[in-house]
Enzyme design. Sequence first.
Site, short mmCIF file in Angstrom:
data_model
loop_
_atom_site.label_atom_id
_atom_site.label_comp_id
_atom_site.label_asym_id
_atom_site.label_seq_id
_atom_site.Cartn_x
_atom_site.Cartn_y
_atom_site.Cartn_z
CB CYS A 1 -0.97 0.02 0.70
SG CYS A 1 -1.86 -1.03 1.28
NE ARG B 1 5.09 2.52 0.07
CZ ARG B 1 5.77 1.78 0.54
NH1 ARG B 1 7.05 1.88 0.44
NH2 ARG B 1 6.12 1.19 1.93
CD1 TRP C 1 -0.61 -6.59 -2.72
CD2 TRP C 1 -0.70 -6.77 -0.89
NE1 TRP C 1 0.24 -8.01 -3.01
CE2 TRP C 1 -0.41 -8.04 -1.63
CE3 TRP C 1 -0.87 -7.19 -0.08
CZ2 TRP C 1 -0.35 -8.86 -1.50
CZ3 TRP C 1 -1.06 -8.78 0.92
CH2 TRP C 1 -0.04 -9.59 0.59
CG ASN D 1 1.44 0.71 4.24
OD1 ASN D 1 0.71 -0.67 3.88
ND2 ASN D 1 3.03 1.16 3.96
N GLY D 2 -0.53 -0.61 6.33
CA GLY D 2 -0.32 -1.41 8.07
C GLY D 2 -1.17 -2.68 7.99
CD GLU E 1 16.73 -13.73 -7.56
OE1 GLU E 1 15.96 -14.63 -6.69
OE2 GLU E 1 16.10 -12.53 -8.48
CE LYS F 1 13.08 -11.58 -10.22
NZ LYS F 1 13.75 -11.43 -8.97
CG HIS G 1 18.14 -36.66 -3.55
ND1 HIS G 1 18.62 -38.22 -2.42
CD2 HIS G 1 20.07 -36.25 -2.96
CE1 HIS G 1 20.37 -38.78 -3.10
NE2 HIS G 1 20.38 -37.30 -2.82
O1 M6R Z 1 12.75 -5.11 -0.09
P1 M6R Z 1 13.06 -6.60 0.46
O2 M6R Z 1 14.57 -7.25 -0.02
O3 M6R Z 1 13.52 -6.88 1.95
O4 M6R Z 1 12.30 -7.94 -0.69
C1 M6R Z 1 12.56 -8.74 0.21
C2 M6R Z 1 11.16 -9.48 -1.19
O5 M6R Z 1 10.01 -9.71 -0.98
C3 M6R Z 1 12.04 -9.54 -2.47
O6 M6R Z 1 12.84 -9.60 -2.60
C4 M6R Z 1 10.71 -10.18 -3.77
O7 M6R Z 1 10.69 -11.80 -3.43
C5 M6R Z 1 10.81 -10.12 -4.66
N1 M6R Z 1 9.87 -9.34 -5.92
C6 M6R Z 1 10.95 -11.24 -5.93
O8 M6R Z 1 12.07 -10.23 -7.45
#
Ligand code: M6R
Length: 608
Positions: free
Chosen positions: A2, A27, A74, A100-101, A481, A485, A504
């Site tokens: 948010c 956000r 959000w 926000n929260g 990673e 992605k 495994h």
């Molecule tokens: O702002 P941060 O690096 O703490 O965020 C952590 C994850 O939310 C962030 O890396 C998320 O996994 C991404 N969308 C990955 O692309």
Amino acid sequence: MCGIIGYCGPKKPAQVLIEGLKRLEYRGYDSSGICVNESANQLCIIKSKGKIKELQKKVSPQLAGTYGIGHTRWATHGVVNDNNAHPHKGCNGKVAIVHNGIIENYEKLREVLTEEGHVFTTETDSEVIAHLIEKYYTGDLERAVKDAVSLVKGTYGIVCMHADEPDRLIGARNGSPLVLGIGQNEMFLASDVTAIIAHTKQVVYLEDREVVNITPTSYVTTDLNDQQIEKDIEQITWELQEMEKNGYSCFMEKEIHEQPEAIKRGITGRLSLEEATAKLGGLNLTTKELIQIERVKIIAAGTSFHAGMVGAYLLESVARIPAIAELASEVRYRNPIIEKNTLYFAVSQSGETADTLYAMKELQRKGATVLGVCNVVGSTIARESDGGVYIHSGPEIAVASTKAFTSQITVFYLLSLLLARLRDMSFENGTKIINDMNSIPAKIDKILAGKNKIMELAKKYAHYPDFLFLGRGINYPVALEGALKLKEISYIHAEGYSAAEIKHGPIALINPDTPSIFLIPNDSLREKVISNMKEVKARKGKVIAVAVEGDKEVSDIADDIIEIPETHELFYPFLMVLPLQIFSYYCALELNRDVDQPRNLAKSVTVE
Ligand code: M6R
């Protein structure tokens, strides 16, 4: 999660709010809304499901006013629709809030307020704040906000306005970020600086349980007991231009291409060839304290966690310090044991991730020293950690993290070098690491120059339903990673594994419709990974290999190959991750996905 914004000043507030919301859209982007004082003592709320552009269609450019608030959502409580979008108001329509929260005790509060005659019109937890303020309002909005928030359990960043108090906004924070922007006869409140940088670079960061009372020409910060707090004014270092797409079709594409520059920025001034070491000013630790470190623990989430895993590998292999990366969300609730001479790192691009922030606070509460590895200057983790290192990759707007990953691992290369040189690494080996590090940006440029081949592969493979990403050693986190992605922006199911692990269990998934992407650098595990690749081929699995240019053995086995330049075996994560980012990006384009704002996600995850 948010985004909130508030404005009071001479410009048309609706325009300032919408422009700010567009910058905050990363956000949260399921619905949005604004509230402005359309005429004397009359608040006008406009909301819309969908992206900010849907809201914009509903807002007349002529809409008058002198102060207002805005929100991009959000969803946490209540479905996504116009009604649940913020701002929310009380019963008489005079109070409006954006939040926000998460208000944890909202059900109880709502019950009490309903018994008292308040009528709720949304399913959100946030609406209780508006009704509480209305209940306590006796002509002083700041007082009413303080009375309201002292009953609230949970996290909040809020901005409130009242029809009877023109040109005044009250902001309050607890656990969700809020920053004040100081302009020329105008003031701003926002979740982060991106929303206000077009207007001012002078900011004040609010801390938990602080309240700010703003008018166009003044601001006063107090705590919940009315104690005035003197705050430092800080200067935003980012430029507005860095937050534009600058000719790229989307932010992810731009940020992928920015990696060579971002890495150069991360190492500039931090490598010393004279001493064959790294210099990291913000660690706040003496040489003696650095030498005394017996182990390192890294906490993070998502992509930052994968960067932390690479970091742990480096710290062990380069600096010979036992190191481990753990998910922050798990550390927090595990009642962690703080061992003597253990140094903790909280890695976070945004510096606002709730899981990482609260795990850090839990560790600090138990006496641990936690250093931050953050991108956003002035973010909560950056401010509340015991020191740390900025990655300096510039604003990362796309939800899928790319340049932050390579910049975060850059910091761990520097840190490993620094700690290794304080132990038993020779001058000669330190120099080699510096030279290898310096050569990385040009090698990434070379991969970027060959992106069309990766685009063709993405077109060929984007319609497969499942993928495996397989790597070993320091490239195992890169496989994780790559899978992250692909799934987050293309919605293709993908799993990352150590290549050794497939026998495994995961090898049962192999069939002609489940391609595997193998990461095969020229390193000590190369032969083992080639064996794993043969095992997949033997079961009719398709294989895309990311391997060093000219690797004939690999190209003879794989169905397709993506070539990368050769480097020292420790530096392959930089060169391995690039093709995976590019592949995911083009798969998402091929499938017509919203690359920068994938479904269900938000850039900054500020709720648990
Ligand atoms: O702002 P941060 O690096 O703490 O965020 C952590 C994850 O939310 C962030 O890396 C998320 O996994 C991404 N969308 C990955 O692309």
